[in-house]
Every structure is written in structure tokens, then in C-alpha cells.
Write a protein that holds these residues in place. Structure first.
Motif, mmCIF file in Angstrom:
data_model
loop_
_atom_site.group_PDB
_atom_site.id
_atom_site.type_symbol
_atom_site.label_atom_id
_atom_site.label_comp_id
_atom_site.label_asym_id
_atom_site.label_seq_id
_atom_site.Cartn_x
_atom_site.Cartn_y
_atom_site.Cartn_z
ATOM 1 N N HIS A 167 0.877 -1.169 0.000
ATOM 2 C CA HIS A 167 0.000 0.000 0.000
ATOM 3 C C HIS A 167 0.920 1.226 0.000
ATOM 4 C CE1 HIS A 167 -3.502 -2.473 1.000
ATOM 5 N NE2 HIS A 167 -2.727 -3.099 1.861
ATOM 6 N N CYS A 202 -4.639 5.645 -0.449
ATOM 7 C CA CYS A 202 -3.648 4.656 -0.812
ATOM 8 C C CYS A 202 -3.214 4.932 -2.242
ATOM 9 C CB CYS A 202 -4.236 3.263 -0.679
ATOM 10 S SG CYS A 202 -3.084 1.982 -1.173
ATOM 11 N N GLU A 204 -1.059 3.000 -4.070
ATOM 12 C CA GLU A 204 -0.432 1.823 -4.675
ATOM 13 C C GLU A 204 -1.573 0.837 -4.932
ATOM 14 O OE1 GLU A 204 3.294 1.200 -4.833
ATOM 15 O OE2 GLU A 204 2.327 -0.047 -6.327
ATOM 16 N N CYS A 206 -3.890 -1.992 -4.923
ATOM 17 C CA CYS A 206 -3.787 -3.074 -3.936
ATOM 18 C C CYS A 206 -5.007 -3.986 -3.950
ATOM 19 C CB CYS A 206 -3.581 -2.470 -2.554
ATOM 20 S SG CYS A 206 -4.877 -1.336 -2.047
ATOM 21 N N HIS A 210 -9.104 -0.687 -3.806
ATOM 22 C CA HIS A 210 -7.983 0.260 -3.681
ATOM 23 C C HIS A 210 -8.454 1.716 -3.705
ATOM 24 C CE1 HIS A 210 -4.532 2.622 -4.931
ATOM 25 N NE2 HIS A 210 -5.114 2.870 -6.084
ATOM 26 N N MET A 213 -9.728 3.134 -0.413
ATOM 27 C CA MET A 213 -8.871 3.018 0.768
ATOM 28 C C MET A 213 -8.442 4.412 1.219
ATOM 29 S SD MET A 213 -5.660 0.480 1.266
ATOM 30 C CE MET A 213 -4.530 0.698 2.636
HETATM 31 CU CU1 CUA Z 1 -4.072 -0.005 -0.439
HETATM 32 CU CU2 CUA Z 1 -4.236 0.685 -2.715
#
Ligand code: CUA
Length: 344
Positions: A167, A202, A204, A206, A210, A213
Motif C-alpha cells: 500500500h 492509498c 499503490e 492493492c 484500492h 482506501m
Molecule cells: Cu491499499 Cu491501494
């Protein structure tokens, strides 16, 4: 003499276009609000880059357009252009200048990094756990929160962990960004200097959620922060006292939401990505995917399922669907089990 006139005109045009490009780019407001001490040096360096980019853009386009217009073929002109065999002086010039510029930027960049990473030994330490798909912040006093509360003008040291996949902790207003790497503790230092409400997202990819997040980040005065901590500690201690240090179903229920268990485990018997928690505790002869059975669903079995979910995969469910929650404190795991016990 004609050459000198071209040179002067082009130089003037390059400077003018550089200025206009720079003004145009900066007026777009490319940067969000700057709300941390780290944003200062970063924005300064970014600004210098925008200036250099404006200059290079102008240098190329002005010379290109000027040549096309001023040195275009005249009507009736049919001969070849003049032949050139290179220019050593020019070659040396445009090798040395970029070399010096790149080394200069290297030095400035390193110094910038030094400022951004400057360590305050009195920094407030907060443990950050980013997991599929939420954030959780644990404070030194023992309580945890799904909102990151921070006092203004005090450095915070975030110690970040992920129990599942990569993340990345990113609050654009703070400028700095850091990945969370399973199996490692990564660090990020931020000194918020503007009170307000922001959002950590976040950065990244994931998994499926995602994009959702996100968690609120609230920067308040030191006084307001201290009051918040006092309030949280009181709540936390009241909970501890009420359960006399024993596992507590209420805290378990809170964890069920905070940790995101509810995304996969229903409480009403409906199967989700994971088995329902209704009537789970005390079940006998629970069939597993490999054909064997668990004689009795007890605390030991649930503890294992939370900390090592792939040890025993339940029939009709997939392995590797759930991350390990072994990073939880034992007391938190027993709170969860206590909650499961209440779901008859
Ligand atoms: Cu945790 Cu994208």
C-alpha cells in the motif's frame, strides 16, 4: 552583423517565451494546498524545475519556429543549403552546460532530501497499519483510531506496516509519500503546519477496493489534540476496566468493523467471500476443503484461523483469500473471538 541580430532576437524571444510559459504553468495551480513543513523545500525544488522546463521548452520551440519562418526557402531559390562540418566549440559548450546543471541539481536534490527527512528526536510516534482496504492508527497511549489526528507544528513519525500487500500512504497536502511493505516497518516523517481536514489515500494499486482506501486526517492545535487524546484514553480505559482486562465482545465488534472483517464475514448466516461468523463458535465436525474436518470450533481453532488463515481452509472457500492478522495484539484477537462467541 546579421548573425548577431538573429542571436539577439532569438535570445530575447527565448526569454520572453520562458517567462510567459512559467507564468502560464504556475497560474494553473498545479499543487494542492501546502500543509506541512516538508512541503516548503519540495515545492521550492518543484518551482525551480518548472522554471528550467519553461526555459528548455522555449529554447527548442523558439529556435524551431524562428528557423522555419526566417530561414524558409525564398521563391525561386533552388540551390542546396550551406555545408557544415560540425563545431567543436559548440559541442564542448552543450556538453559542459548540461553536465554542470545535472550535477548542480543532484546537489540541490540531496540537500532537499536532507531537509525533508530531518529528524526531530521529540517526534510523536504513531503506528500505521494499512491493509485491504482501510487504515488504522495506533497511538502510544494504547488506543487506536480510524482517523489520523495530528497536532499542528509537531513532527510525527509514522511507523507503517501492512499485513497483506503493498500500500502507499499519501496525503497530497503533506507532499511526502511512502510505501507500506509486508514484512517490513517503513517510516515517514511529517510536520503538519496548517490546521484542517485532509485525507490519506492509498497510492499503490492493492486490489478491488484500492480506490476506496481512504481515511480522514485531522490537524488540530496542540491543545485540541491533547484534549482528544485525553478523551480517547478515557474511553479506552473505561473499556478495559469494564472488561477487567478480560476479552471483550464490544471491543471485538468494533474491531470487526475497523479491520474490515465485515467485507467477507457476515453475521447473519449469509456466506460471503469468507464463511459467516453466525453460529461459528462451538460448531462440531466443520468440513475443510481438503476433505478432513475440524472436530470442534474452539478458541484455538479461531486463533489459528485469524493469524494463519491458510492453515485450514473451510470447504467451499478459497485459500489465500484472507490476509493474516498476526500483527494484532493477542488481546485484540481474543476480543474478536469473544465477539464471535456471542453470534449464536
Ligand atoms: Cu491499499 Cu491501494
Amino acid at each position: 552583423m546579421r548573425n548577431v541580430r538573429h542571436f539577439v532576437t532569438v535570445t530575447a524571444l527565448v526569454l520572453l517565451v520562458t517567462y510567459l510559459t512559467y507564468i502560464g504553468l504556475t497560474s494553473l495551480g498545479l499543487m494542492p494546498l501546502a500543509a506541512s513543513a516538508q512541503a516548503g523545500p519540495i515545492d521550492w525544488l518543484f518551482d525551480i524545475h518548472v522554471m528550467v522546463m519553461s526555459f528548455l521548452f522555449s529554447l527548442i520551440t523558439v529556435i524551431l519556429v524562428y528557423s522555419m519562418v526566417v530561414f524558409r526557402r525564398k521563391p525561386g531559390e533552388t540551390g542546396d543549403g550551406a555545408h557544415f562540418e560540425g563545431n567543436t566549440g559548440l559541442e564542448i559548450f552543450w556538453t559542459i552546460v548540461p553536465l554542470v546543471a545535472v550535477i548542480g541539481f543532484g546537489i540541490v536534490g540531496a540537500d532537499n532530501l536532507r531537509q525533508v527527512r530531518a529528524v526531530d528526536p521529540n517526534a510523536l510516534e504513531v503506528r500505521v497499519i494499512g491493509y485491504q482496504w482501510a487504515w488504522r492508527f495506533e497511538y502510544p497511549q494504547g488506543f487506536s483510531s480510524t482517523t489520523l489526528y495530528l497536532p499542528a507544528n509537531k513532527q510525527v513519525l509514522l511507523k507503517m506496516e501492512s499485513p497483506d500487500v503493498l500500500h502507499s500512504f499519501w496525503v497530497p497536502e503533506f507532499r511526502v509519500k511512502q510505501d507500506l511493505v509486508p514484512g517490513r516497518v517503513t517510516e515517514l516523517r511529517i510536520t503538519p503546519n496548517l490546521e484542517g481536514e485532509y485525507k490519506v489515500r492509498c497510492a499503490e494499486i492493492c486490489g478491488t477496493s484500492h480506490a476506496y482506501m481512504e481515511s480522514p486526517v485531522v490537524v488540530v492545535s496542540q491543545t485540541a489534540y491533547d484534549a482528544w487524546v485525553t478523551e480517547q484514553v478515557a474511553l479506552y480505559e473505561a473499556e478495559l476496566l469494564a472488561s477487567e482486562g478480560k476479552p471483550d465482545a464490544k471491543r471485538g465488534e468494533k474491531l470487526y468493523t475497523e479491520l474490515g472483517c465485515k467485507a467477507c464475514h457476515s453475521l447473519n448466516g449469509t456466506p460471503g467471500t469468507g464463511p459467516t461468523w453466525k453460529g461459528l463458535f462451538g460448531r462440531e465436525n466443520r468440513p475443510l476443503a481438503d476433505g478432513s474436518v475440524v472436530a470442534l470450533v474452539n478458541e484455538e481453532y479461531l486463533y489459528e484461523s485469524i493469524t494463519a488463515p491458510n492453515a485450514k481452509t473451510v470447504q467451499d472457500f478459497k485459500a489465500n483469500a484472507m490476509p493474516s492478522f498476526s500483527y494484532l495484539r493477542d488481546s485484540q484477537i481474543y476480543d474478536l473471538i469473544e465477539f464471535i462467541k456471542t453470534l449464536k
